[in-house]
Design an enzyme around this catalytic site. Structure first.
Site, PDB file in Angstrom:
ATOM      1  N   ASP A  68       0.812  -1.209   0.000  1.00 27.16           N
ATOM      2  CA  ASP A  68       0.000   0.000   0.000  1.00 27.16           C
ATOM      3  C   ASP A  68       0.850   1.265   0.000  1.00 27.16           C
ATOM      4  O   ASP A  68       2.067   1.213   0.184  1.00 27.16           O
ATOM      5  CB  ASP A  68      -0.977  -0.012   1.193  1.00 27.16           C
ATOM      6  CG  ASP A  68      -0.334  -0.469   2.492  1.00 27.16           C
ATOM      7  OD1 ASP A  68       0.909  -0.417   2.582  1.00 27.16           O
ATOM      8  OD2 ASP A  68      -1.064  -0.886   3.400  1.00 27.16           O
ATOM      9  N   ASN A 137      -7.914  -3.053  14.078  1.00 29.91           N
ATOM     10  CA  ASN A 137      -9.291  -3.266  13.592  1.00 29.91           C
ATOM     11  C   ASN A 137      -9.370  -4.453  12.619  1.00 29.91           C
ATOM     12  O   ASN A 137     -10.395  -4.676  11.993  1.00 29.91           O
ATOM     13  CB  ASN A 137      -9.845  -1.999  12.918  1.00 29.91           C
ATOM     14  CG  ASN A 137      -9.093  -1.623  11.649  1.00 29.91           C
ATOM     15  OD1 ASN A 137      -8.141  -2.289  11.257  1.00 29.91           O
ATOM     16  ND2 ASN A 137      -9.522  -0.554  11.005  1.00 29.91           N
ATOM     17  N   HIS A 139      -7.527  -4.901   9.871  1.00 30.69           N
ATOM     18  CA  HIS A 139      -7.233  -4.668   8.454  1.00 30.69           C
ATOM     19  C   HIS A 139      -5.923  -5.353   8.043  1.00 30.69           C
ATOM     20  O   HIS A 139      -5.039  -5.583   8.872  1.00 30.69           O
ATOM     21  CB  HIS A 139      -7.240  -3.165   8.098  1.00 30.69           C
ATOM     22  CG  HIS A 139      -6.086  -2.364   8.596  1.00 30.69           C
ATOM     23  ND1 HIS A 139      -6.131  -0.992   8.734  1.00 30.69           N
ATOM     24  CD2 HIS A 139      -4.840  -2.719   8.982  1.00 30.69           C
ATOM     25  CE1 HIS A 139      -4.975  -0.550   9.166  1.00 30.69           C
ATOM     26  NE2 HIS A 139      -4.169  -1.571   9.332  1.00 30.69           N
ATOM     27  N   GLU A 144      -9.839  -2.043   4.919  1.00 31.03           N
ATOM     28  CA  GLU A 144     -10.498  -1.731   6.183  1.00 31.03           C
ATOM     29  C   GLU A 144     -11.760  -2.589   6.349  1.00 31.03           C
ATOM     30  O   GLU A 144     -12.296  -3.103   5.353  1.00 31.03           O
ATOM     31  CB  GLU A 144     -10.886  -0.252   6.194  1.00 31.03           C
ATOM     32  CG  GLU A 144      -9.698   0.706   6.048  1.00 31.03           C
ATOM     33  CD  GLU A 144      -8.903   0.884   7.330  1.00 31.03           C
ATOM     34  OE1 GLU A 144      -8.822  -0.067   8.134  1.00 31.03           O
ATOM     35  OE2 GLU A 144      -8.352   1.968   7.529  1.00 31.03           O
TER      36      GLU A 144
HETATM   37  P1  PGA Z   1       1.764  -1.439  12.586  1.00 30.99           P
HETATM   38  O1  PGA Z   1       0.651  -1.486  11.491  1.00 30.99           O
HETATM   39  O2  PGA Z   1       2.802  -2.436  12.190  1.00 30.99           O
HETATM   40  O3  PGA Z   1       2.296  -0.036  12.544  1.00 30.99           O
HETATM   41  O4  PGA Z   1       1.088  -1.779  13.883  1.00 30.99           O
HETATM   42  C1  PGA Z   1       0.209  -2.716  11.011  1.00 30.99           C
HETATM   43  C2  PGA Z   1      -0.975  -2.490  10.126  1.00 30.99           C
HETATM   44  O5  PGA Z   1      -1.734  -1.540  10.389  1.00 30.99           O
HETATM   45  O6  PGA Z   1      -1.156  -3.269   9.192  1.00 30.99           O
END
Ligand code: PGA
Length: 245
Positions: A68, A137, A139, A144
């Protein structure tokens, strides 16, 4: 099939996940890697750089696709994922930057960005191993929670919870982009192998529900239960709800 590895600490999680990638790089020097950004994989990338520096692996023939990128952040913005990848991996190993692919967040032509990204993955022969983090959450990439599992690379509106979680890395919450390009759930599921890493108690509920709960687009990571080859490496914090779910 889900293979769950529980590591004692963040460093241990990073080492064990890096070992899986190192073995793949040794067996398949021309492999196609799907890569992730975020706080979680930083230790893993440090381990890969160490293996490279020790002469155990080379990235010279590797091709990469990142999950992404924020819309509207220039590549040299400190919080862009282009910048993240150069800082944590690409500029520290012998990868040919021409073989690295991160969606072009500065190109507003959504159809062009998304179809080109999918075509490049297809032409490369598909992703051998997709690295994933997970949001609290649920994702994966920036897919999302929603009502469908999006198939291909697309542009998303980030949820308030993701904007809030990511604002820790920006000067103010108002600086966090509200849109991003992300590989779709189909893009992720087409990878031949998936390696998901998570650390910290903040991820425990999402991890337990994703691995043990119903498969639902309300928790996008739950789709991984349908993938034939998933390895999940958790530290003890992220694993704490797994056995009691
Ligand atoms: P993080 O993010 O490694 O910064 O916790 C992971 C994600 O949101 O996929």
């Amino acid at each position: 099939m889900l293979n769950i590895i529980i590591a004692a600490t963040y460093d241990d999680m990073s080492r064990r996940a890096a070992n899986i990638m190192t073995e793949l790089l040794q067996e398949q020097p021309h492999c196609i890697l799907g890569l992730a950004t975020g706080t979680t994989p930083i230790g893993l990338y440090d381990e890969l750089v160490r293996s490279y520096t020790d002469g155990e692996i080379s990235f010279a023939d590797v091709t990469t696709f990142n999950l992404d990128e924020y819309c509207g952040l220039p590549q040299d913005h400190p919080q862009s994922y282009h910048h993240f990848m150069r800082e944590h991996l690409f500029c520290r190993v012998d990868i040919n930057l021409a073989n690295t692919h991160v969606p072009d967040g500065m190109n507003p032509d959504v159809d062009a960005v998304c179809s080109e990204f999918e075509a490049e993955i297809y032409e490369a022969g598909g992703i051998d191993l997709q690295l994933l983090g997970i949001g609290s959450n649920g994702h994966i990439g920036f897919n999302e929670p929603g009502y469908v599992f999006p198939n291909n690379t697309h542009c998303v509106q980030l949820t308030q919870s993701t904007i809030k979680a990511n604002s820790r890395l920006f000067n103010s919450i108002n600086d966090v982009p509200t849109e991003a390009y992300t590989a779709g759930i189909g893009t992720i599921m087409r990878a031949r192998r998936i390696l998901l890493i998570a650390n910290g108690a903040g991820k425990a509920a999402a991890v337990a529900a994703a691995l043990n709960g119903p498969v639902t687009p309300q928790l996008p990571a739950s789709i991984l239960q349908f993938h034939p080859d998933v390895t999940v490496v958790l530290d003890e914090g992220a694993a704490q709800d797994y056995f009691t779910f």
